[in-house]
Scaffold this motif. Structure first.
Motif, PDB file in Angstrom:
ATOM      1  N   ASP A   1       0.764  -1.180   0.000  1.00 35.09           N
ATOM      2  CA  ASP A   1       0.090   0.153   0.147  1.00 35.09           C
ATOM      3  C   ASP A   1       0.825   1.273  -0.070  1.00 35.09           C
TER       4      ASP A   1
ATOM      5  N   ASN B   1      -0.696  -2.133  -4.629  1.00 32.53           N
ATOM      6  CA  ASN B   1      -2.064  -1.832  -4.654  1.00 32.53           C
ATOM      7  C   ASN B   1      -1.865  -0.214  -5.131  1.00 32.53           C
TER       8      ASN B   1
ATOM      9  N   SER C   1      -3.778   1.766  -6.006  1.00 36.72           N
ATOM     10  CA  SER C   1      -4.641   2.938  -5.844  1.00 36.72           C
ATOM     11  C   SER C   1      -4.232   3.766  -4.610  1.00 36.72           C
ATOM     12  N   ASN C   2      -3.275   3.453  -4.065  1.00 38.58           N
ATOM     13  CA  ASN C   2      -2.753   4.398  -2.854  1.00 38.58           C
ATOM     14  C   ASN C   2      -1.486   5.179  -3.203  1.00 38.58           C
TER      15      ASN C   2
HETATM   16  C1  LIG Z   1      -6.274  -1.144  -2.112  1.00 39.04           C
HETATM   17  O1  LIG Z   1      -6.376   0.000  -1.254  1.00 39.04           O
HETATM   18  C2  LIG Z   1      -7.506   0.762  -1.235  1.00 39.04           C
HETATM   19  C3  LIG Z   1      -7.523   1.949  -0.379  1.00 39.04           C
HETATM   20  O2  LIG Z   1      -6.571   1.949   0.703  1.00 39.04           O
HETATM   21  C4  LIG Z   1      -8.499  -0.394  -0.463  1.00 39.04           C
HETATM   22  O3  LIG Z   1      -9.916  -0.156  -0.214  1.00 39.04           O
HETATM   23  C5  LIG Z   1      -8.507  -1.646  -1.317  1.00 39.04           C
HETATM   24  O4  LIG Z   1      -9.224  -2.430  -0.898  1.00 39.04           O
HETATM   25  C6  LIG Z   1      -7.067  -2.070  -1.572  1.00 39.04           C
HETATM   26  N1  LIG Z   1      -6.905  -3.283  -2.656  1.00 39.04           N
HETATM   27  C7  LIG Z   1      -6.581  -4.358  -2.581  1.00 39.04           C
HETATM   28  C8  LIG Z   1      -6.867  -5.366  -3.613  1.00 39.04           C
HETATM   29  O5  LIG Z   1      -5.756  -4.586  -1.573  1.00 39.04           O
END
Ligand SMILES: *[C@@H]1O[C@H](CO)[C@@H](O)[C@H](O)[C@H]1NC(C)=O
Ligand SMILES: *[C@@H]1O[C@H](CO)[C@@H](O)[C@H](O)[C@H]1NC(C)=O
Ligand SMILES: *[C@@H]1O[C@H](CO)[C@@H](O)[C@H](O)[C@H]1NC(C)=O
Length: 425
Positions: A63, A92, A94-95
């Motif tokens: 993350d 991940n 998205s962070n």
């Molecule tokens: C990636 O990070 C986001 C935000 O922290 C979270 O909501 C999401 O579940 C994560 N995805 C995975 C695949 O771990």
């Protein structure tokens, strides 16, 4: 119980909700969010290595909010590609808030496009991309160009920068483009209009040959730095390519141009200067000043109102700057509101030029010029002659600031330099 052991026990116990107040406080006691911050501050490869520390750490790095990727030696290219591709799958993204990638593209444009698509999320804040050996245009994900969180964007690639029709960087403060070939006037115009929060703009060796006219304007712009592509300037057919560039900068903006090469740069400097108006701060390189001084015909064509609001002029000499340069005197004589004059290096004046500044005396010398700074004096005669003349001429001066550095005397021997600067003081 040894400290190490105590920590280990404590780390283990944590999961079961045990709180051992007496034991020492170890890194494992920190919450995940803080550990992630710590991991993020590591170089990317080391951040990933933390996964082997323990079960709890195994996934923490995924993350991370910052990734920096830089391709190494050519013989390690396959390893690099493998590493990045695996990282993209594991992490991940998205962070991610900061992403930086520097690599050769060569035949792998598709792969690099995939990386861009994967790593760049809509919440990215800082992006730095440097590509070499590009054979076909890279395709940046459309969502990048409407990213509302991006504050810094640096792109360095010697290729056409394909832009989508919709560009809006709501928060972009710093834009740094190097070696870019702009595709056409309208898309580059879209780009500049799409950056309403822009504060610092740097354009280094970009290629304007496809651009007829463009206006760079942003109400918050504080600093503009443009260096023109040497090959472009030398190419006779493209002689006019920057003529259409129109930079409208807010008055407080610091305008900076640095043409370190000589041929034809007088014309370029001239064209850049002509585009400006209402500058309050201007910084010029020695080369720009010198080249323009040699081309008196250009100097005479400079609009006189150009410097009417100029409050601060900084000159950046590589060696030393002659106070008698026609460009310098022309700017001084046309800057009635000048308050600060800075020489970022040595300054000199030949004996037979001693009165050049008085003939006629720039108005600001007897009305507004309060501060003169000279950084890097070495105590030579021609220097003192220039300083003396400046002091005689600047009748309302409040502050003269002289600095000398040991390395101005002897770059190799600090002792000689220090001794000489002491003598000078
Ligand atoms: C990636 O990070 C986001 C935000 O922290 C979270 O909501 C999401 O579940 C994560 N995805 C995975 C695949 O771990
Ligand atoms: C802009 O990027 C170039 C290289 O791409 C770098 O040399 C330069 O220092 C950067 N300038 C700023 C102001 O960040
Ligand atoms: C600079 O401009 C002048 C006048 O516009 C022109 O005559 C001259 O050829 C130009 N010089 C170069 C090197 O482009």
């Amino acid at each position: 119980m040894g400290l190490e052991k105590k920590r280990k026990t404590h780390c283990k116990g944590r999961g079961k909700g045990e709180v051992n107040v007496e034991s020492s406080f170890g890194i494992c006691d920190l919450p995940n969010a803080i550990l992630q911050l710590i991991i993020t501050s590591l170089p990317t490869k080391e951040a990933i290595r933390t996964s082997i520390l323990s079960k709890r750490w195994q996934h923490l790095w995924k993350d991370i909010s910052k990734i920096e990727l830089e391709e190494g030696k050519p013989e390690e290219r396959q390893q690099f590609i493998h590493f990045v591709t695996r990282l993209l799958v594991a992490c991940n993204c998205s962070n991610l808030k900061k992403f930086s990638l520097s690599c050769n593209v060569a035949k792998d444009a598709n792969l690099v496009n995939e990386w861009l698509c994967g790593f760049l999320n809509p919440k990215i804040e800082e992006l730095s991309l440097q590509f070499e050996e590009i054979q076909e245009p890279l395709i940046f994900p459309d969502q990048l160009f409407t990213c509302a969180t991006l504050t810094k964007f640096r792109l360095d690639m010697q290729h056409v920068f394909k832009l989508p029709s919709s560009i809006h960087f709501q928060c972009l403060q710093t834009l740094n483009l190097s070696n870019i070939v702009f595709p056409d006037s309208s898309s580059i115009q879209q780009l500049f209009f799409g950056c309403p929060a822009l504060e610092v703009l740097t354009l280094i060796d970009c290629n304007w040959k496809n651009v007829q006219a463009v206006c760079i304007y942003s109400p918050l712009l504080q600093r503009v730095y443009i260096r023109e592509n040497e090959d472009d300037i030398l190419d006779e057919d493209d002689d006019d390519d920057i003529d259409g560039l129109n930079v409208q900068i807010p008055p407080e903006c610091y305008w900076d141009n640095d043409n370190t090469w000589e041929i034809a740069s007088g014309n370029f400097t001239f064209r850049l200067l002509k585009m400006l108006s209402n500058m309050e701060k201007l910084s010029m390189s020695e080369t720009s000043i010198m080249i323009l001084s040699r081309t008196t015909s250009l100097l005479e064509q400079l609009p006189l109102l150009l410097f009417c609001n100029l409050a601060e002029l900084a000159l950046d000499p590589v060696s030393s700057i002659e106070l008698s340069y026609a460009t310098l005197l022309t700017i001084l004589r046309n800057s009635p509101l000048l308050q600060v004059l800075k020489f970022q290096g040595r300054l000199s004046l030949a004996k037979d030029e001693a009165n050049c500044i008085f003939d006629p005396l720039p108005v600001c010398f007897s009305t507004t010029l309060k501060t003169i700074e000279i950084n890097g004096i070495t105590g030579k005669k021609d220097e003192f002659r220039a300083i003396k003349i400046l002091l005689q001429a600047a009748s309302v001066l409040d502050k003269l600031c002289l600095r000398c550095y040991w390395f101005s005397f002897d770059l190799d021997d600090k002792h000689i330099g220090l001794k000489r600067s002491k003598e000078l003081y």
